[in-house]
Design a protein around this motif. Structure first.
Motif, PDB file in Angstrom:
ATOM      1  N   ASN A 160       0.830  -1.193   0.000  1.00 41.46           N
ATOM      2  CA  ASN A 160       0.000   0.000   0.000  1.00 41.46           C
ATOM      3  C   ASN A 160       0.869   1.248   0.000  1.00 41.46           C
ATOM      4  OD1 ASN A 160      -2.461  -1.403   0.167  1.00 41.46           O
ATOM      5  ND2 ASN A 160      -2.096  -1.778   2.345  1.00 41.46           N
ATOM      6  N   LEU A 161       2.104   1.075  -0.439  1.00 41.36           N
ATOM      7  CA  LEU A 161       3.031   2.187  -0.410  1.00 41.36           C
ATOM      8  C   LEU A 161       2.612   3.252  -1.400  1.00 41.36           C
ATOM      9  CD1 LEU A 161       6.309   0.114  -0.382  1.00 41.36           C
ATOM     10  CD2 LEU A 161       4.841   0.737   1.512  1.00 41.36           C
ATOM     11  N   VAL A 162       2.998   4.489  -1.091  1.00 40.23           N
ATOM     12  CA  VAL A 162       2.722   5.584  -1.989  1.00 40.23           C
ATOM     13  C   VAL A 162       4.019   6.188  -2.482  1.00 40.23           C
ATOM     14  CG1 VAL A 162       0.446   6.207  -1.174  1.00 40.23           C
ATOM     15  CG2 VAL A 162       2.468   6.985   0.036  1.00 40.23           C
ATOM     16  N   PRO A 163       3.902   7.220  -3.298  1.00 44.65           N
ATOM     17  CA  PRO A 163       5.021   7.662  -4.111  1.00 44.65           C
ATOM     18  C   PRO A 163       6.335   7.931  -3.411  1.00 44.65           C
ATOM     19  CG  PRO A 163       3.038   8.765  -4.772  1.00 44.65           C
ATOM     20  CD  PRO A 163       2.709   7.978  -3.539  1.00 44.65           C
ATOM     21  N   GLU A 187       2.075   7.983   2.965  1.00 49.49           N
ATOM     22  CA  GLU A 187       2.989   7.041   3.595  1.00 49.49           C
ATOM     23  C   GLU A 187       4.153   6.700   2.661  1.00 49.49           C
ATOM     24  OE1 GLU A 187       0.900   3.606   4.795  1.00 49.49           O
ATOM     25  OE2 GLU A 187      -0.475   4.663   6.145  1.00 49.49           O
ATOM     26  N   ARG A 188       5.307   6.535   3.253  1.00 51.53           N
ATOM     27  CA  ARG A 188       6.506   6.103   2.534  1.00 51.53           C
ATOM     28  C   ARG A 188       6.781   6.919   1.276  1.00 51.53           C
ATOM     29  NH1 ARG A 188       7.313  -0.377   3.304  1.00 51.53           N
ATOM     30  NH2 ARG A 188       6.401  -0.517   5.379  1.00 51.53           N
ATOM     31  N   THR A 189       6.692   8.195   1.419  1.00 49.48           N
ATOM     32  CA  THR A 189       7.071   9.091   0.335  1.00 49.48           C
ATOM     33  C   THR A 189       8.548   9.438   0.495  1.00 49.48           C
ATOM     34  OG1 THR A 189       4.876  10.074   0.167  1.00 49.48           O
ATOM     35  CG2 THR A 189       6.712  11.373  -0.676  1.00 49.48           C
ATOM     36  N   MET A 190       9.319   9.263  -0.553  1.00 43.23           N
ATOM     37  CA  MET A 190      10.738   9.590  -0.516  1.00 43.23           C
ATOM     38  C   MET A 190      11.070  10.566  -1.633  1.00 43.23           C
ATOM     39  SD  MET A 190      13.838   9.389   0.570  1.00 43.23           S
ATOM     40  CE  MET A 190      13.820   8.047   1.747  1.00 43.23           C
ATOM     41  N   VAL A 191      11.755  11.647  -1.294  1.00 42.25           N
ATOM     42  CA  VAL A 191      12.177  12.631  -2.277  1.00 42.25           C
ATOM     43  C   VAL A 191      13.689  12.552  -2.404  1.00 42.25           C
ATOM     44  CG1 VAL A 191      12.248  15.057  -2.888  1.00 42.25           C
ATOM     45  CG2 VAL A 191      10.292  14.148  -1.624  1.00 42.25           C
ATOM     46  N   MET A 192      14.158  12.231  -3.599  1.00 44.23           N
ATOM     47  CA  MET A 192      15.598  12.201  -3.853  1.00 44.23           C
ATOM     48  C   MET A 192      15.935  13.305  -4.834  1.00 44.23           C
ATOM     49  SD  MET A 192      16.449   8.195  -4.316  1.00 44.23           S
ATOM     50  CE  MET A 192      16.347   7.066  -2.956  1.00 44.23           C
ATOM     51  N   ILE A 193      17.007  14.018  -4.551  1.00 48.75           N
ATOM     52  CA  ILE A 193      17.366  15.120  -5.430  1.00 48.75           C
ATOM     53  C   ILE A 193      18.864  15.146  -5.697  1.00 48.75           C
ATOM     54  CG2 ILE A 193      17.474  16.659  -3.420  1.00 48.75           C
ATOM     55  CD1 ILE A 193      16.770  18.953  -5.393  1.00 48.75           C
ATOM     56  N   CYS A 194      19.200  15.453  -6.936  1.00 47.25           N
ATOM     57  CA  CYS A 194      20.590  15.699  -7.283  1.00 47.25           C
ATOM     58  C   CYS A 194      20.627  16.713  -8.397  1.00 47.25           C
ATOM     59  CB  CYS A 194      21.290  14.411  -7.696  1.00 47.25           C
ATOM     60  SG  CYS A 194      20.792  13.781  -9.285  1.00 47.25           S
TER      61      CYS A 194
END
Length: 308
Positions: A30-33, A263-270
């Protein structure tokens, strides 16, 4: 995608997605973005290559060494657009890069003393290859030339037969199959059928001609519409441009990216330091540093953000 640096700007999220595409999901979630902000296209590069070439992973030894630099000979240079070219380096027979998901390499001049910084130290820069991790005999980079970029200018001056020193892999983020339902990739400047993750790419450039690997990305999105969504943003679009305009702002993130309450939203940036600082706050050297910028204003927390 920082992640090092890739084709567009030193960076990238190199995902061995083909492996995920051929394996059935172990469980539903049920994870989200997860939001992945990248300053280049290292992300999706492996899957693009594997899809295009039909490459099948095989048990080959790695030509790279994470402890020391190895020299590789430039075999061919293929112009890509007005400021970018593809550089194809030879690997020893029956070897490949074996580059893990979300990792990079670092490069330096074949003669380190020929390219030094103001302190007299060899210039070293991270890049992410666009070739398959299991591609036999070749290591391929798509690199944009920046007039203020010491290494990018140096590489663009190389000719077939010249060498470049490479060290790696350097792992950045432990990507796991089906850990997220959706991955939104936010990039600036510079296939996943069995896997349940949906990928979104928010990719900003100055002009339409600056969109590197667009043909490959569009083909991927067309082939896997349920798993990949592309959003191109332009700073200086030509008349008739139908897509979004301008920089990646709070409004853009709110429109296309899952909210921090999911829930479980992860933002990765480079990407360029200025972009990273504006979106997620400055890095503290090799450490993450405090979260800041647009993401903090929108309510994202430190454990939801990863800066490459």
């Amino acid at each position: 995608m920082s992640l090092f640096r890739t084709a567009l700007r030193p960076s990238a999220f190199t995902a061995r997605v083909r492996q995920y595409a051929t394996e059935a999901p172990k469980k539903k979630s049920n994870l989200v973005p997860m939001t992945l902000a990248v300053g280049g296209l290292g992300g999706l590069a492996y899957y693009t290559y594997a899809t295009r070439s039909g490459a099948v992973p095989v048990a080959l030894p790695s030509a790279l060494n994470p402890e020391e630099f190895v020299s590789f000979t430039l075999k061919k240079v293929v112009p890509y657009n007005h400021n970018s070219s593809t550089f194809i380096f030879e690997l020893p027979p029956k070897t490949s890069s074996k580059l893990p998901v979300a990792s990079c390499v670092v490069v330096q001049a074949a003669e380190p003393e020929a390219l030094q910084d103001k302190k007299g130290k060899p210039v070293i820069r991270p890049y992410t290859p666009i070739s398959s991790a299991d591609n036999t005999g070749e290591l391929v980079f798509l690199i944009k030339k920046y007039e203020t970029g010491v290494m990018s200018k140096y590489i663009h001056e190389l000719k077939p037969g010249d060498s470049l020193k490479v060290k790696g892999p350097i792992s950045k983020f432990p990507y796991k199959e089906n850990e997220f339902d959706e991955v939104a990739l936010i990039g600036g400047g510079s296939g996943i059928p069995a896997n349940t993750t949906k990928f979104k790419l928010l990719f900003s450039n100055v002009t339409e001609e600056d969109i590197l690997m667009r043909e490959d990305l569009d083909a991927l999105a067309k082939k896997h519409p349920k798993h990949l969504e592309l959003v191109y943003l332009l700073d200086k679009p030509k008349e008739g441009w139908q897509g979004p305009k301008g920089y990646i702002s709070a409004d853009v993130i709110k429109k296309y990216v899952a909210p921090p309450t999911a829930e479980r939203t992860m933002v990765m940036i480079c990407g360029p330091p200025g972009q990273v600082a504006a979106i997620a706050g400055k890095k503290a050297g090799f450490q993450q540093g405090e979260i800041g910028g647009v993401l903090k204003e929108l309510g994202y927390t430190a454990d939801q953000v990863f800066k490459f």
